[in-house]
Scaffold this motif. Structure first.
Motif, PDB file in Angstrom:
ATOM      1  N   LEU A 185      16.925  -1.846  17.968  1.00 13.56           N
ATOM      2  CA  LEU A 185      17.041  -3.180  18.555  1.00 13.56           C
ATOM      3  C   LEU A 185      18.393  -3.841  18.305  1.00 13.56           C
ATOM      4  N   ASP A 186      18.943  -3.691  17.125  1.00 11.46           N
ATOM      5  CA  ASP A 186      20.240  -4.316  16.860  1.00 11.46           C
ATOM      6  C   ASP A 186      21.320  -3.720  17.750  1.00 11.46           C
ATOM      7  N   GLY A 187      21.276  -2.401  17.947  1.00 10.24           N
ATOM      8  CA  GLY A 187      22.235  -1.766  18.845  1.00 10.24           C
ATOM      9  C   GLY A 187      22.046  -2.194  20.287  1.00 10.24           C
ATOM     10  N   LEU A 188      20.797  -2.334  20.720  1.00  9.14           N
ATOM     11  CA  LEU A 188      20.531  -2.798  22.077  1.00  9.14           C
ATOM     12  C   LEU A 188      21.062  -4.211  22.287  1.00  9.14           C
ATOM     13  N   GLU A 189      20.828  -5.079  21.306  1.00  3.31           N
ATOM     14  CA  GLU A 189      21.315  -6.451  21.438  1.00  3.31           C
ATOM     15  C   GLU A 189      22.840  -6.500  21.498  1.00  3.31           C
ATOM     16  N   GLU A 190      23.479  -5.672  20.701  1.00  8.39           N
ATOM     17  CA  GLU A 190      24.947  -5.650  20.722  1.00  8.39           C
ATOM     18  C   GLU A 190      25.453  -5.190  22.085  1.00  8.39           C
ATOM     19  N   LYS A 191      24.788  -4.166  22.642  1.00  8.80           N
ATOM     20  CA  LYS A 191      25.213  -3.645  23.940  1.00  8.80           C
ATOM     21  C   LYS A 191      24.918  -4.621  25.073  1.00  8.80           C
ATOM     22  N   LEU A 192      23.746  -5.233  25.047  1.00  9.34           N
ATOM     23  CA  LEU A 192      23.301  -6.072  26.155  1.00  9.34           C
ATOM     24  C   LEU A 192      23.781  -7.514  26.035  1.00  9.34           C
ATOM     25  N   GLY A 193      24.158  -7.932  24.828  1.00 11.50           N
ATOM     26  CA  GLY A 193      24.701  -9.268  24.641  1.00 11.50           C
ATOM     27  C   GLY A 193      23.681 -10.390  24.670  1.00 11.50           C
ATOM     28  N   ARG A 194      22.407 -10.053  24.518  1.00 12.95           N
ATOM     29  CA  ARG A 194      21.326 -11.044  24.506  1.00 12.95           C
ATOM     30  C   ARG A 194      20.212 -10.574  23.584  1.00 12.95           C
ATOM     31  N   PRO A 195      19.355 -11.497  23.135  1.00 14.98           N
ATOM     32  CA  PRO A 195      18.273 -11.076  22.237  1.00 14.98           C
ATOM     33  C   PRO A 195      17.273 -10.160  22.926  1.00 14.98           C
ATOM     34  N   VAL A 196      16.726  -9.250  22.138  1.00 16.03           N
ATOM     35  CA  VAL A 196      15.638  -8.378  22.586  1.00 16.03           C
ATOM     36  C   VAL A 196      14.437  -8.663  21.692  1.00 16.03           C
ATOM     37  N   ILE A 197      13.405  -9.242  22.264  1.00 16.43           N
ATOM     38  CA  ILE A 197      12.179  -9.510  21.524  1.00 16.43           C
ATOM     39  C   ILE A 197      11.247  -8.324  21.731  1.00 16.43           C
ATOM     40  N   SER A 198      11.023  -7.567  20.671  1.00 14.22           N
ATOM     41  CA  SER A 198      10.198  -6.355  20.732  1.00 14.22           C
ATOM     42  C   SER A 198       8.963  -6.564  19.862  1.00 14.22           C
ATOM     43  N   VAL A 199       7.800  -6.173  20.368  1.00 16.98           N
ATOM     44  CA  VAL A 199       6.534  -6.633  19.812  1.00 16.98           C
ATOM     45  C   VAL A 199       6.355  -6.311  18.336  1.00 16.98           C
ATOM     46  N   ASN A 200       6.651  -5.110  17.879  1.00 16.84           N
ATOM     47  CA  ASN A 200       6.390  -4.790  16.477  1.00 16.84           C
ATOM     48  C   ASN A 200       7.313  -5.559  15.541  1.00 16.84           C
ATOM     49  N   ALA A 201       8.578  -5.673  15.924  1.00 15.71           N
ATOM     50  CA  ALA A 201       9.523  -6.413  15.089  1.00 15.71           C
ATOM     51  C   ALA A 201       9.161  -7.892  15.023  1.00 15.71           C
ATOM     52  N   VAL A 202       8.858  -8.487  16.178  1.00 13.58           N
ATOM     53  CA  VAL A 202       8.578  -9.923  16.194  1.00 13.58           C
ATOM     54  C   VAL A 202       7.238 -10.221  15.522  1.00 13.58           C
ATOM     55  N   THR A 203       6.281  -9.310  15.613  1.00 16.98           N
ATOM     56  CA  THR A 203       4.993  -9.517  14.949  1.00 16.98           C
ATOM     57  C   THR A 203       5.147  -9.491  13.438  1.00 16.98           C
TER      58      THR A 203
END
Length: 242
Positions: A194-212
């Protein structure tokens, strides 16, 4: 007397039988002094997952938890805002003495914490479940501008999806008109990406297991910043959710 391995809190984590990603993902985010205790329910009947969760809840009391977490994206299962409210009340009726949180409510809290309004959503299963999830978030006032689904028919097959397909799907959802990505469906194990995805996409990624897991920790009063799971896992819980 505090729990020897969980002096900061004991979490009873309710996990689908068919999901082998969720338990190690939760454990990878666990801070020192928090104890993860896992219990299982079945996804064998897609229209009765809520019954399976509620039926399994009493067994989770055996570890004397401080908090119970039902870790499944119920919004993918013929769901609605009204059914979610009913579901919360059923949890309280079955285990009245221990607070229970759901992955669906945690996801909403995460979206609101990062200020999401216009979202692009990814789910792993077929179109029917993707539409249920889209309609759920639309009903809550989020604008789901785009949604994609990975067309997996059986929950137990989600864990075999190659990570390249996940990255391709997020790239396909990208656009200048949205402010957040949302991933529902906990068998798609992507916490460590997720951290790599956010860096690449430039926006937050809310993913269910992490946010839970973040939501569960904050409800316990554990404020540690986590080293994976995206920016949400370094944030405080807003007062409206405390």
């Amino acid at each position: 007397m505090p729990d020897r391995f969980g002096p900061r809190g004991v979490l009873a984590l309710m996990i689908p039988l068919q999901n082998s990603n969720m338990q190690p993902e939760y454990e990878s985010m666990r801070p020192e002094g928090v104890s993860n205790q896992c219990y299982r329910f079945t996804l064998a009947q897609p229209d009765k997952v809520h019954e399976a969760v509620i039926g399994a809840l009493p067994g989770a009391m055996g570890c004397h938890p401080d908090l119970v977490v039902t870790g499944n994206s119920m919004e993918m299962r013929y769901w609605s805002v009204e059914r979610q409210a009913w579901y919360r009340e059923q949890h309280k009726a079955v285990v009245p003495d221990v607070p229970v949180i759901t992955a669906t409510d945690a996801t909403v809290a995460g979206l609101k914490t990062v200020g999401a309004k216009k979202i692009a959503m990814l789910t792993p299963m077929v179109e029917l479940f993707a539409e249920s999830a889209r309609d759920y978030y639309d009903a809550l006032g989020f604008e789901v501008l785009r949604h994609d689904f990975l067309k997996v028919e059986r929950p137990e097959d989600i864990i075999n999806l190659p990570v390249e397909k996940v990255h391709e799907a997020f790239d396909g959802l990208d656009g200048p008109d949205m402010d957040c990505f949302l991933h529902a469906g906990g068998a798609l194990g992507i916490v460590d990406y997720l951290d790599g995805l956010e860096e690449k996409l430039g926006r937050p990624v809310i993913s269910v297991n992490a946010v839970t897991y973040w939501y569960a920790l904050r409800k316990l009063g554990v404020t540690d910043a986590l080293d994976r799971g995206g920016q949400i896992t370094r944030m405080a819980l807003p007062e409206e959710f405390a």
